[in-house]
Design a protein around this motif. Structure first.
Motif, PDB file in Angstrom:
ATOM      1  N   CYS A 122       2.105  -1.448   2.684  1.00  0.00           N
ATOM      2  CA  CYS A 122       2.456  -0.282   1.862  1.00  0.00           C
ATOM      3  C   CYS A 122       3.964  -0.195   1.673  1.00  0.00           C
ATOM      4  O   CYS A 122       4.726  -0.385   2.631  1.00  0.00           O
ATOM      5  CB  CYS A 122       2.001   1.017   2.525  1.00  0.00           C
ATOM      6  N   VAL A 123       4.380   0.078   0.451  1.00  0.00           N
ATOM      7  CA  VAL A 123       5.788   0.344   0.170  1.00  0.00           C
ATOM      8  C   VAL A 123       5.898   1.826  -0.149  1.00  0.00           C
ATOM      9  O   VAL A 123       5.148   2.339  -0.984  1.00  0.00           O
ATOM     10  CB  VAL A 123       6.313  -0.495  -1.019  1.00  0.00           C
ATOM     11  N   ALA A 124       6.806   2.510   0.547  1.00  0.00           N
ATOM     12  CA  ALA A 124       6.946   3.952   0.331  1.00  0.00           C
ATOM     13  C   ALA A 124       8.370   4.316  -0.046  1.00  0.00           C
ATOM     14  O   ALA A 124       9.332   3.670   0.374  1.00  0.00           O
ATOM     15  CB  ALA A 124       6.542   4.712   1.584  1.00  0.00           C
ATOM     16  N   ASP A 125       8.483   5.329  -0.871  1.00  0.00           N
ATOM     17  CA  ASP A 125       9.775   5.932  -1.158  1.00  0.00           C
ATOM     18  C   ASP A 125       9.893   7.089  -0.172  1.00  0.00           C
ATOM     19  O   ASP A 125       8.926   7.821   0.032  1.00  0.00           O
ATOM     20  CB  ASP A 125       9.800   6.440  -2.599  1.00  0.00           C
ATOM     21  N   HIS A 126      11.059   7.222   0.436  1.00  0.00           N
ATOM     22  CA  HIS A 126      11.181   8.227   1.483  1.00  0.00           C
ATOM     23  C   HIS A 126      11.075   9.653   0.967  1.00  0.00           C
ATOM     24  O   HIS A 126      10.892  10.577   1.742  1.00  0.00           O
ATOM     25  CB  HIS A 126      12.485   8.023   2.267  1.00  0.00           C
ATOM     26  N   GLN A 127      11.190   9.830  -0.344  1.00  0.00           N
ATOM     27  CA  GLN A 127      11.076  11.181  -0.885  1.00  0.00           C
ATOM     28  C   GLN A 127       9.709  11.466  -1.484  1.00  0.00           C
ATOM     29  O   GLN A 127       9.180  12.554  -1.344  1.00  0.00           O
ATOM     30  CB  GLN A 127      12.141  11.404  -1.952  1.00  0.00           C
ATOM     31  N   THR A 128       9.111  10.432  -2.131  1.00  0.00           N
ATOM     32  CA  THR A 128       7.881  10.716  -2.873  1.00  0.00           C
ATOM     33  C   THR A 128       6.611  10.166  -2.222  1.00  0.00           C
ATOM     34  O   THR A 128       5.521  10.483  -2.666  1.00  0.00           O
ATOM     35  CB  THR A 128       7.975  10.157  -4.309  1.00  0.00           C
ATOM     36  N   GLY A 129       6.738   9.330  -1.193  1.00  0.00           N
ATOM     37  CA  GLY A 129       5.548   8.796  -0.531  1.00  0.00           C
ATOM     38  C   GLY A 129       5.217   7.393  -1.006  1.00  0.00           C
ATOM     39  O   GLY A 129       6.053   6.702  -1.602  1.00  0.00           O
ATOM     40  N   VAL A 130       3.959   6.977  -0.754  1.00  0.00           N
ATOM     41  CA  VAL A 130       3.538   5.597  -1.055  1.00  0.00           C
ATOM     42  C   VAL A 130       3.585   5.335  -2.560  1.00  0.00           C
ATOM     43  O   VAL A 130       3.070   6.117  -3.351  1.00  0.00           O
ATOM     44  CB  VAL A 130       2.119   5.334  -0.512  1.00  0.00           C
ATOM     45  N   VAL A 131       4.250   4.242  -2.945  1.00  0.00           N
ATOM     46  CA  VAL A 131       4.336   3.903  -4.367  1.00  0.00           C
ATOM     47  C   VAL A 131       3.602   2.605  -4.687  1.00  0.00           C
ATOM     48  O   VAL A 131       3.353   2.282  -5.837  1.00  0.00           O
ATOM     49  CB  VAL A 131       5.802   3.776  -4.850  1.00  0.00           C
ATOM     50  N   TRP A 132       3.266   1.845  -3.663  1.00  0.00           N
ATOM     51  CA  TRP A 132       2.599   0.556  -3.904  1.00  0.00           C
ATOM     52  C   TRP A 132       1.870   0.141  -2.646  1.00  0.00           C
ATOM     53  O   TRP A 132       2.345   0.389  -1.532  1.00  0.00           O
ATOM     54  CB  TRP A 132       3.660  -0.489  -4.270  1.00  0.00           C
ATOM     55  N   ALA A 133       0.719  -0.501  -2.791  1.00  0.00           N
ATOM     56  CA  ALA A 133      -0.020  -1.027  -1.641  1.00  0.00           C
ATOM     57  C   ALA A 133      -0.852  -2.216  -2.076  1.00  0.00           C
ATOM     58  O   ALA A 133      -1.296  -2.279  -3.230  1.00  0.00           O
ATOM     59  CB  ALA A 133      -0.925   0.051  -1.053  1.00  0.00           C
ATOM     60  N   ALA A 134      -1.011  -3.194  -1.177  1.00  0.00           N
ATOM     61  CA  ALA A 134      -1.832  -4.361  -1.489  1.00  0.00           C
ATOM     62  C   ALA A 134      -2.404  -4.936  -0.198  1.00  0.00           C
ATOM     63  O   ALA A 134      -1.787  -4.837   0.868  1.00  0.00           O
ATOM     64  CB  ALA A 134      -0.997  -5.415  -2.220  1.00  0.00           C
ATOM     65  N   PRO A 135      -3.595  -5.557  -0.281  1.00  0.00           N
ATOM     66  CA  PRO A 135      -4.176  -6.176   0.919  1.00  0.00           C
ATOM     67  C   PRO A 135      -3.316  -7.341   1.401  1.00  0.00           C
ATOM     68  O   PRO A 135      -2.784  -8.095   0.582  1.00  0.00           O
ATOM     69  CB  PRO A 135      -5.546  -6.684   0.435  1.00  0.00           C
ATOM     70  N   GLY A 136      -3.180  -7.481   2.728  1.00  0.00           N
ATOM     71  CA  GLY A 136      -2.386  -8.573   3.303  1.00  0.00           C
ATOM     72  C   GLY A 136      -1.224  -8.029   4.101  1.00  0.00           C
ATOM     73  O   GLY A 136      -0.942  -6.818   4.050  1.00  0.00           O
TER      74      GLY A 136
END
Ligand SMILES: [Zn+2]
Length: 207
Positions: free
Chosen positions: A166-180
């Motif tokens: 998971c990639v998150a922005d510290h202000q808005t939350g999770v912005v991207w996720a992928a298996p692996g």
């Protein structure tokens, strides 16, 4: 209190001023004026070199008011942009460029998409399956655009330890996720950024 004042206070549409409200068979139609005098291109966000071609009316679906559909209508300037070469309606504060829904409506759909499957969202919000996907794409593109401070983490799910990066922005939350959970997984995130976004995220602090 005047009905326009009541709707201004109730809807709180950024950059809009309510000028008329009509109650009809299709629902509540709220006519607004854009308070933004300065022209801004909806394509590139530029403010210079914009020529007004003509004016067009546009309608956005807003969040329902009790059991009634709610529509926002506004006459906008259609702008010729010398910077990006596009001919498009001017940018407004209450809706994303090109969207047939208001920001508030799209934000609710995206929040729901984090909680439930697509089919119940289509029933609850009264929109098609494809619209849910388009809304998510628009909102994610905008969040990727505003990314400054990234965090990357992995979570495991199911008994056989499958992983999700998971990639998150510290202000808005999770912005991207992928298996692996390896470098190749994360590469998928960078691959979908534009050159400009990649340059900016390269200067970000990853945690
Ligand atoms: Zn432009």
């Amino acid at each position: 209190m005047r009905v326009t004042t009541a709707f201004n206070r109730m809807l709180r549409l950024p950059g809009a001023s309510v000028s008329d409200v009509e109650f009809g068979d299709e629902g509540v139609v709220v006519t607004v004026r854009s308070r933004r005098r300065a022209k801004r291109c909806a394509g590139c966000g530029g403010c210079d070199g914009l020529q007004v071609r003509d004016r067009r009316g546009k309608r956005w679906r807003h969040l329902d008011l009790a059991t009634s559909r709610c529509w926002i209508e506004c006459e906008l300037r259609r702008l010729d942009c010398r910077r990006c070469g596009r001919l498009a309606l001017e940018a407004v504060g209450w809706a994303r460029a090109g969207a047939p829904y208001t920001r508030d409506f799209e934000d609710v759909v995206v929040w729901l998409a984090q909680q439930m499957a697509k089919t119940p969202i289509t029933k609850l919000m009264g929109i098609g399956w494809a619209s849910v996907g388009k809304i998510i794409e628009r909102v994610v593109a905008e969040r990727l655009d505003g990314l400054v401070w990234l965090g990357v983490d992995e979570i495991s799910y199911q008994a056989d330890h499958r992983y999700l990066t998971c990639v998150a922005d510290h202000q808005t939350g999770v912005v991207w996720a992928a298996p692996g959970r390896n470098a190749q997984t994360l590469q998928g995130f960078f691959a979908q950024l534009t050159t400009q976004q990649r340059h900016r995220s390269g200067r970000s602090r990853s945690t």
